[in-house]
Design a protein around this motif. Sequence first.
Motif, PDB file in Angstrom:
ATOM      1  N   ASP A 244       0.829  -1.216   0.000  1.00  0.00           N
ATOM      2  CA  ASP A 244       0.000   0.000   0.000  1.00  0.00           C
ATOM      3  C   ASP A 244       0.858   1.259   0.000  1.00  0.00           C
ATOM      4  N   ALA A 245       2.034   1.178   0.607  1.00  0.00           N
ATOM      5  CA  ALA A 245       2.927   2.334   0.692  1.00  0.00           C
ATOM      6  C   ALA A 245       3.702   2.576  -0.605  1.00  0.00           C
ATOM      7  N   GLY A 246       3.636   1.597  -1.529  1.00  0.00           N
ATOM      8  CA  GLY A 246       4.308   1.783  -2.814  1.00  0.00           C
ATOM      9  C   GLY A 246       5.617   1.052  -2.971  1.00  0.00           C
ATOM     10  N   ALA A 247       5.861   0.043  -2.152  1.00  0.00           N
ATOM     11  CA  ALA A 247       7.086  -0.749  -2.313  1.00  0.00           C
ATOM     12  C   ALA A 247       7.077  -1.457  -3.662  1.00  0.00           C
ATOM     13  N   ASP A 248       8.273  -1.682  -4.210  1.00  0.00           N
ATOM     14  CA  ASP A 248       8.408  -2.377  -5.486  1.00  0.00           C
ATOM     15  C   ASP A 248       8.504  -3.883  -5.316  1.00  0.00           C
ATOM     16  N   TYR A 249       8.900  -4.317  -4.136  1.00  0.00           N
ATOM     17  CA  TYR A 249       8.883  -5.745  -3.817  1.00  0.00           C
ATOM     18  C   TYR A 249       8.848  -5.918  -2.310  1.00  0.00           C
ATOM     19  N   VAL A 250       8.402  -7.092  -1.875  1.00  0.00           N
ATOM     20  CA  VAL A 250       8.431  -7.448  -0.452  1.00  0.00           C
ATOM     21  C   VAL A 250       9.285  -8.700  -0.295  1.00  0.00           C
ATOM     22  N   ALA A 251       9.931  -8.814   0.850  1.00  0.00           N
ATOM     23  CA  ALA A 251      10.785  -9.974   1.131  1.00  0.00           C
ATOM     24  C   ALA A 251      10.235 -10.739   2.317  1.00  0.00           C
ATOM     25  N   PHE A 252      10.039 -12.043   2.133  1.00  0.00           N
ATOM     26  CA  PHE A 252       9.546 -12.924   3.187  1.00  0.00           C
ATOM     27  C   PHE A 252      10.645 -13.889   3.617  1.00  0.00           C
ATOM     28  N   GLY A 253      10.698 -14.215   4.905  1.00  0.00           N
ATOM     29  CA  GLY A 253      11.643 -15.187   5.404  1.00  0.00           C
ATOM     30  C   GLY A 253      11.787 -15.077   6.915  1.00  0.00           C
TER      31      GLY A 253
ATOM     32  N   PHE B 166      14.352 -21.082   5.781  1.00  0.00           N
ATOM     33  CA  PHE B 166      15.191 -22.148   6.315  1.00  0.00           C
ATOM     34  C   PHE B 166      16.159 -21.533   7.328  1.00  0.00           C
ATOM     35  N   PRO B 167      16.756 -22.349   8.204  1.00  0.00           N
ATOM     36  CA  PRO B 167      17.783 -21.815   9.109  1.00  0.00           C
ATOM     37  C   PRO B 167      18.900 -21.159   8.298  1.00  0.00           C
ATOM     38  N   THR B 168      19.377 -20.025   8.762  1.00  0.00           N
ATOM     39  CA  THR B 168      20.362 -19.266   8.002  1.00  0.00           C
ATOM     40  C   THR B 168      21.609 -18.993   8.822  1.00  0.00           C
ATOM     41  N   GLN B 169      22.753 -18.955   8.141  1.00  0.00           N
ATOM     42  CA  GLN B 169      24.020 -18.629   8.798  1.00  0.00           C
ATOM     43  C   GLN B 169      24.338 -17.145   8.713  1.00  0.00           C
TER      44      GLN B 169
ATOM     45  N   VAL C   9      10.161 -11.732  -2.697  1.00  0.00           N
ATOM     46  CA  VAL C   9      11.492 -12.308  -2.557  1.00  0.00           C
ATOM     47  C   VAL C   9      11.479 -13.281  -1.390  1.00  0.00           C
ATOM     48  N   ALA C  10      12.013 -14.470  -1.599  1.00  0.00           N
ATOM     49  CA  ALA C  10      12.183 -15.430  -0.505  1.00  0.00           C
ATOM     50  C   ALA C  10      13.623 -15.353  -0.012  1.00  0.00           C
ATOM     51  N   ILE C  11      13.792 -15.383   1.295  1.00  0.00           N
ATOM     52  CA  ILE C  11      15.125 -15.238   1.881  1.00  0.00           C
ATOM     53  C   ILE C  11      15.266 -16.175   3.078  1.00  0.00           C
ATOM     54  N   GLY C  12      16.510 -16.546   3.365  1.00  0.00           N
ATOM     55  CA  GLY C  12      16.791 -17.297   4.581  1.00  0.00           C
ATOM     56  C   GLY C  12      17.214 -18.724   4.352  1.00  0.00           C
ATOM     57  N   GLY C  13      18.517 -18.964   4.348  1.00  0.00           N
ATOM     58  CA  GLY C  13      19.051 -20.324   4.293  1.00  0.00           C
ATOM     59  C   GLY C  13      18.788 -21.063   2.992  1.00  0.00           C
ATOM     60  N   ILE C  14      18.586 -20.318   1.909  1.00  0.00           N
ATOM     61  CA  ILE C  14      18.214 -20.941   0.633  1.00  0.00           C
ATOM     62  C   ILE C  14      19.458 -21.480  -0.071  1.00  0.00           C
ATOM     63  N   THR C  15      19.366 -22.727  -0.543  1.00  0.00           N
ATOM     64  CA  THR C  15      20.456 -23.388  -1.260  1.00  0.00           C
ATOM     65  C   THR C  15      19.911 -23.982  -2.558  1.00  0.00           C
ATOM     66  N   PRO C  16      20.792 -24.399  -3.463  1.00  0.00           N
ATOM     67  CA  PRO C  16      20.302 -25.078  -4.672  1.00  0.00           C
ATOM     68  C   PRO C  16      19.520 -26.351  -4.340  1.00  0.00           C
TER      69      PRO C  16
ATOM     70  N   PHE D  32      11.842 -14.027  -6.702  1.00  0.00           N
ATOM     71  CA  PHE D  32      13.300 -13.946  -6.549  1.00  0.00           C
ATOM     72  C   PHE D  32      13.713 -14.781  -5.344  1.00  0.00           C
ATOM     73  N   LEU D  33      14.901 -15.374  -5.438  1.00  0.00           N
ATOM     74  CA  LEU D  33      15.516 -16.066  -4.308  1.00  0.00           C
ATOM     75  C   LEU D  33      16.700 -15.225  -3.848  1.00  0.00           C
ATOM     76  N   ALA D  34      16.629 -14.725  -2.611  1.00  0.00           N
ATOM     77  CA  ALA D  34      17.731 -13.947  -2.056  1.00  0.00           C
ATOM     78  C   ALA D  34      18.711 -14.905  -1.383  1.00  0.00           C
TER      79      ALA D  34
END
Length: 205
Positions: free
Chosen positions: A119-128, A131-134, A159-166, A179-181
């Motif tokens: 609603d504020a006009g962001a171009d993307y949001v990131a969720f996470g 997974f466990p992250t280092q 965008v998905a974030i957090g401990g993502i691997t192939p 997107f995968l961060a």
Amino acid sequence: MSDCQLYLISPLDVSGQFPDRLSRALDAGAVAAFQFRVKGLDEHQAARLAEPLQLICADRDVAFIVNDSIGLAKRLGADGVHLGQGDGDVADARQRLGREAQIGVTCHNSRHLAMDAGDAGADYVAFGAFFPTQTKQTEHVAELDLLTWWQGLMEIPCVAIGGITPQNCAPLVTAGADFLAVSHAVWGGDEVAAVRAFTTVLAAG
């Protein structure tokens, strides 16, 4: 073929040979954006480290996003800024960086925060974190259905974030991540092999 792309996040140390590593990573596969994320440096130091990395991204048409600092993003003329929940608001970033800037917002596992950012006009949001992250301490755990819910509701990319691997990323792509961060999965080893491995999974998706 999936439309999902990689969003690389820098390690905290981008000195020394890191520009060479970034060049190799960006040349290895489908990277859409690079986030410059350093901590504990003043703006002058950060700008000095950022400038060669920004050129590498510009040469490859990869978006250069600054983490946390609207001021540094403006100083560098960066492509955008990524805001955590305590890093300022979208309206201020838009006013200072202009209409073309890519403004992203960390929304953890919160549908409410994501709706507010949209609603504020962001171009993307990131969720996470999914997974466990280092890379940072995990305070919020997100579920796959959050991505699916968002895709069914909003046009703004997520965008998905957090401990993502192939090895674990395929379900995120299927669930609807645009997107995968990734950070440690690339910089913690051979960056070329990692980006190629991610690109193979994305191509198959």
